[in-house]
Design a protein around this motif. Structure first.
Motif, mmCIF file in Angstrom:
data_model
loop_
_atom_site.group_PDB
_atom_site.id
_atom_site.type_symbol
_atom_site.label_atom_id
_atom_site.label_comp_id
_atom_site.label_asym_id
_atom_site.label_seq_id
_atom_site.Cartn_x
_atom_site.Cartn_y
_atom_site.Cartn_z
ATOM 1 N N LYS A 21 -81.930 -28.015 -43.649
ATOM 2 C CA LYS A 21 -83.230 -27.903 -44.317
ATOM 3 C C LYS A 21 -84.027 -29.193 -44.192
ATOM 4 N N ALA A 22 -83.341 -30.314 -44.280
ATOM 5 C CA ALA A 22 -84.013 -31.608 -44.157
ATOM 6 C C ALA A 22 -84.670 -31.754 -42.791
ATOM 7 N N LEU A 23 -84.032 -31.209 -41.772
ATOM 8 C CA LEU A 23 -84.574 -31.324 -40.418
ATOM 9 C C LEU A 23 -85.876 -30.552 -40.239
ATOM 10 N N THR A 24 -86.162 -29.635 -41.148
ATOM 11 C CA THR A 24 -87.407 -28.852 -41.061
ATOM 12 C C THR A 24 -88.363 -29.180 -42.212
ATOM 13 N N ALA A 25 -88.087 -30.251 -42.965
ATOM 14 C CA ALA A 25 -88.875 -30.553 -44.163
ATOM 15 C C ALA A 25 -90.145 -31.342 -43.872
ATOM 16 N N GLY A 26 -90.283 -31.864 -42.662
ATOM 17 C CA GLY A 26 -91.490 -32.603 -42.311
ATOM 18 C C GLY A 26 -91.353 -34.115 -42.379
ATOM 19 N N ALA A 27 -90.154 -34.626 -42.574
ATOM 20 C CA ALA A 27 -89.948 -36.075 -42.590
ATOM 21 C C ALA A 27 -90.047 -36.634 -41.175
ATOM 22 N N ASP A 28 -90.453 -37.886 -41.070
ATOM 23 C CA ASP A 28 -90.496 -38.540 -39.766
ATOM 24 C C ASP A 28 -89.088 -38.791 -39.230
ATOM 25 N N ILE A 29 -88.172 -39.119 -40.131
ATOM 26 C CA ILE A 29 -86.777 -39.381 -39.765
ATOM 27 C C ILE A 29 -85.880 -38.780 -40.830
ATOM 28 N N VAL A 30 -84.798 -38.144 -40.406
ATOM 29 C CA VAL A 30 -83.793 -37.643 -41.336
ATOM 30 C C VAL A 30 -82.584 -38.572 -41.282
ATOM 31 N N VAL A 31 -82.121 -38.982 -42.458
ATOM 32 C CA VAL A 31 -80.960 -39.870 -42.552
ATOM 33 C C VAL A 31 -79.797 -39.083 -43.147
ATOM 34 N N VAL A 32 -78.786 -38.831 -42.344
ATOM 35 C CA VAL A 32 -77.579 -38.169 -42.840
ATOM 36 C C VAL A 32 -76.703 -39.237 -43.489
ATOM 37 N N ASP A 33 -76.399 -39.030 -44.758
ATOM 38 C CA ASP A 33 -75.697 -40.047 -45.537
ATOM 39 C C ASP A 33 -74.201 -39.754 -45.602
ATOM 40 N N LEU A 34 -73.398 -40.704 -45.128
ATOM 41 C CA LEU A 34 -71.949 -40.614 -45.249
ATOM 42 C C LEU A 34 -71.419 -41.516 -46.362
ATOM 43 N N GLU A 35 -72.313 -42.277 -46.990
ATOM 44 C CA GLU A 35 -71.871 -43.265 -47.974
ATOM 45 C C GLU A 35 -72.002 -42.740 -49.401
ATOM 46 N N ASP A 36 -73.034 -43.179 -50.115
ATOM 47 C CA ASP A 36 -73.121 -42.929 -51.554
ATOM 48 C C ASP A 36 -73.205 -41.451 -51.927
ATOM 49 N N ALA A 37 -73.777 -40.626 -51.064
ATOM 50 C CA ALA A 37 -73.981 -39.222 -51.403
ATOM 51 C C ALA A 37 -72.740 -38.362 -51.203
ATOM 52 N N VAL A 38 -71.671 -38.952 -50.692
ATOM 53 C CA VAL A 38 -70.470 -38.176 -50.354
ATOM 54 C C VAL A 38 -69.277 -38.668 -51.183
ATOM 55 N N ALA A 39 -68.629 -37.752 -51.877
ATOM 56 C CA ALA A 39 -67.452 -38.092 -52.680
ATOM 57 C C ALA A 39 -66.300 -38.544 -51.769
ATOM 58 N N PRO A 40 -65.394 -39.377 -52.285
ATOM 59 C CA PRO A 40 -64.294 -39.899 -51.450
ATOM 60 C C PRO A 40 -63.469 -38.821 -50.758
ATOM 61 N N ASP A 41 -63.220 -37.707 -51.441
ATOM 62 C CA ASP A 41 -62.381 -36.672 -50.834
ATOM 63 C C ASP A 41 -63.147 -35.797 -49.846
ATOM 64 N N ARG A 42 -64.436 -36.100 -49.644
ATOM 65 C CA ARG A 42 -65.248 -35.327 -48.695
ATOM 66 C C ARG A 42 -65.674 -36.162 -47.485
ATOM 67 N N LYS A 43 -65.203 -37.395 -47.410
ATOM 68 C CA LYS A 43 -65.647 -38.300 -46.352
ATOM 69 C C LYS A 43 -65.270 -37.784 -44.958
ATOM 70 N N ASP A 44 -64.044 -37.335 -44.803
ATOM 71 C CA ASP A 44 -63.607 -36.874 -43.480
ATOM 72 C C ASP A 44 -64.413 -35.653 -43.038
ATOM 73 N N TYR A 45 -64.627 -34.723 -43.973
ATOM 74 C CA TYR A 45 -65.413 -33.539 -43.627
ATOM 75 C C TYR A 45 -66.846 -33.927 -43.269
ATOM 76 N N ALA A 46 -67.443 -34.821 -44.044
ATOM 77 C CA ALA A 46 -68.823 -35.243 -43.779
ATOM 78 C C ALA A 46 -68.939 -35.868 -42.391
ATOM 79 N N ARG A 47 -67.964 -36.697 -42.028
ATOM 80 C CA ARG A 47 -67.994 -37.336 -40.716
ATOM 81 C C ARG A 47 -67.892 -36.300 -39.603
ATOM 82 N N ALA A 48 -66.972 -35.357 -39.749
ATOM 83 C CA ALA A 48 -66.784 -34.324 -38.721
ATOM 84 C C ALA A 48 -68.017 -33.433 -38.599
ATOM 85 N N ALA A 49 -68.591 -33.055 -39.738
ATOM 86 C CA ALA A 49 -69.786 -32.201 -39.718
ATOM 87 C C ALA A 49 -70.961 -32.925 -39.078
#
Length: 276
Positions: A21-49
Motif C-alpha cells: 500500500k505504501a508503494l501506491t500512496a504517492g510518497a517520493d520514497i518508500v522506506v521499508v523499516d527493519l528496525e524500530d517497527a519490527v518486533a524482535p521475533d519478527r526480524k528474520d521474517y521481515a528481512r526475508a520478506a
C-alpha cells in the motif's frame, strides 16, 4: 526519483501488505523499516520478506532502514539485501562515527557493483557532535538526518524547542559536506495534522527540505508545507529573469539584491514547483 524528494514514507518490513500500500500512496520514497517497527521475533521474517520485495525494481524508489549497526542483525540485513536490483538506498540508524559509513560503503555492493546510496541517521549527542565528519565520510553517503525520538531521550529534552540546536547542526553539516538539505524526522501523532503542518513550517525555516512520514495521510500535509507558495514562485521567477539581464546583479523593486546565491535559491524554488 524526483530531484528533490519531499516525502519519505516508512512501512514495517514484516507487513508486506502495508508495504504494498505504501508503494501506491504517492510518497517520493518508500522506506521499508527493519528496525524500530519490527518486533524482535519478527526480524528474520521481515528481512526475508524485504529481500523478496527487492528482487525486482519498483516505480517508486525503495530504501531500507536496517537494524542498529552495532548488532548482528545489521550484518544479516546487509548480507541479505546487498546487490538486489530493487534496493535504491540503505538508511543506517544510530550512526555515531564516520568509520561505520566507510566500512559499509566498502563492503556492501549494489546491483551496479558499487556501494549503494547510504543515508545516516544521527540519533545521539555523540552523533551530533560528529555530524560533519559523518556527513563527509564517503561519497556513497547521500544524506544525513535526525532520529529525534532517540535523540530526545539521549539529551533528556522535553520541550520540542530543545532540539532546535541539533536540527540546525545537522542542516549545517549536510550543507558543508555538499549533501542535500536533510528531511525532517517523523511526526509520530498521525491524527495531529495541524501540529504536523506547524512543525513542517518550523522545519522549513531551519533549512530542512521534506519530511519522513509514518502514515499516508501525512503526505499531502508535508508536501503542501514544503512546496513553494504562489508568492514564492512569483518572486523566484522575477529573480531568475532579472539575473538574465545585462545588469545581472541588481536590486529588484522590493530591495532584494540579485547575486549568484539568490539566483541559485530561486532556481531551486522553481525546480521544486516542477518536480516530476
Amino acid at each position: 526519483m524526483t530531484p528533490y524528494p519531499l516525502t519519505w514514507l516508512y512501512a514495517p518490513g514484516d507487513r508486506p501488505k502495508v508495504v504494498a500500500k505504501a508503494l501506491t500512496a504517492g510518497a517520493d520514497i518508500v522506506v521499508v523499516d527493519l528496525e524500530d517497527a519490527v518486533a524482535p521475533d519478527r526480524k528474520d521474517y521481515a528481512r526475508a520478506a524485504t529481500a523478496e520485495l527487492l528482487c525486482t525494481p519498483h516505480p517508486v524508489p525503495v530504501h531500507v532502514r536496517v537494524n542498529a549497526l552495532d548488532t548482528p542483525l545489521a550484518a544479516a540485513d546487509l548480507t541479505a539485501l546487498a546487490g538486489l536490483p530493487g534496493l535504491s538506498g540503505l538508511r543506517l540508524p544510530k550512526v555515531t562515527a564516520p568509520g561505520q559509513i566507510t566500512r559499509i560503503a566498502r563492503t556492501t555492493p549494489s546491483a551496479g557493483q558499487g556501494a549503494p546510496p547510504l543515508y545516516a541517521l544521527l540519533e545521539s549527542a555523540l552523533a551530533i557532535e560528529r555530524a560533519y565528519t559523518i556527513a563527509s565520510a564517503h561519497p556513497a553517503l547521500r544524506g544525513v538526518s535526525l532520529g529525534e525520538a532517540d535523540l530526545r531521550a539521549d539529551l533528556g529534552v522535553r520541550a520540542d524547542a530543545g532540539l532546535d540546536w541539533s536540527r540546525s547542526r545537522v542542516v549545517v553539516a549536510a550543507r558543508a559536506a555538499g549533501l542535500p538539505p536533510p528531511a525532517q524526522s517523523i511526526h509520530p501523532d498521525i491524527r495531529d495534522l495541524e501540529g504536523l503542518a506547524a512543525s513542517c513550517a518550523h522545519g522549513r525555516t531551519l533549512g530542512f527540505l521534506g519530511r519522513a512520514a509514518v502514515h499516508p495521510r501525512q503526505l499531502p500535509v508535508i508536501e503542501r508545507a514544503y512546496l513553494p507558495t504562489e508568492a514564492e514562485l512569483e518572486q523566484a521567477e522575477t529573480i531568475v529573469k532579472a539575473a538574465m539581464t545585462e545588469q545581472g546583479a541588481q536590486a529588484l523593486q522590493d530591495g532584494t539584491f540579485v547575486d549568484a546565491a539568490v539566483v541559485a535559491a530561486a532556481q531551486r524554488t522553481l525546480s521544486l514547483a516542477h518536480r516530476s
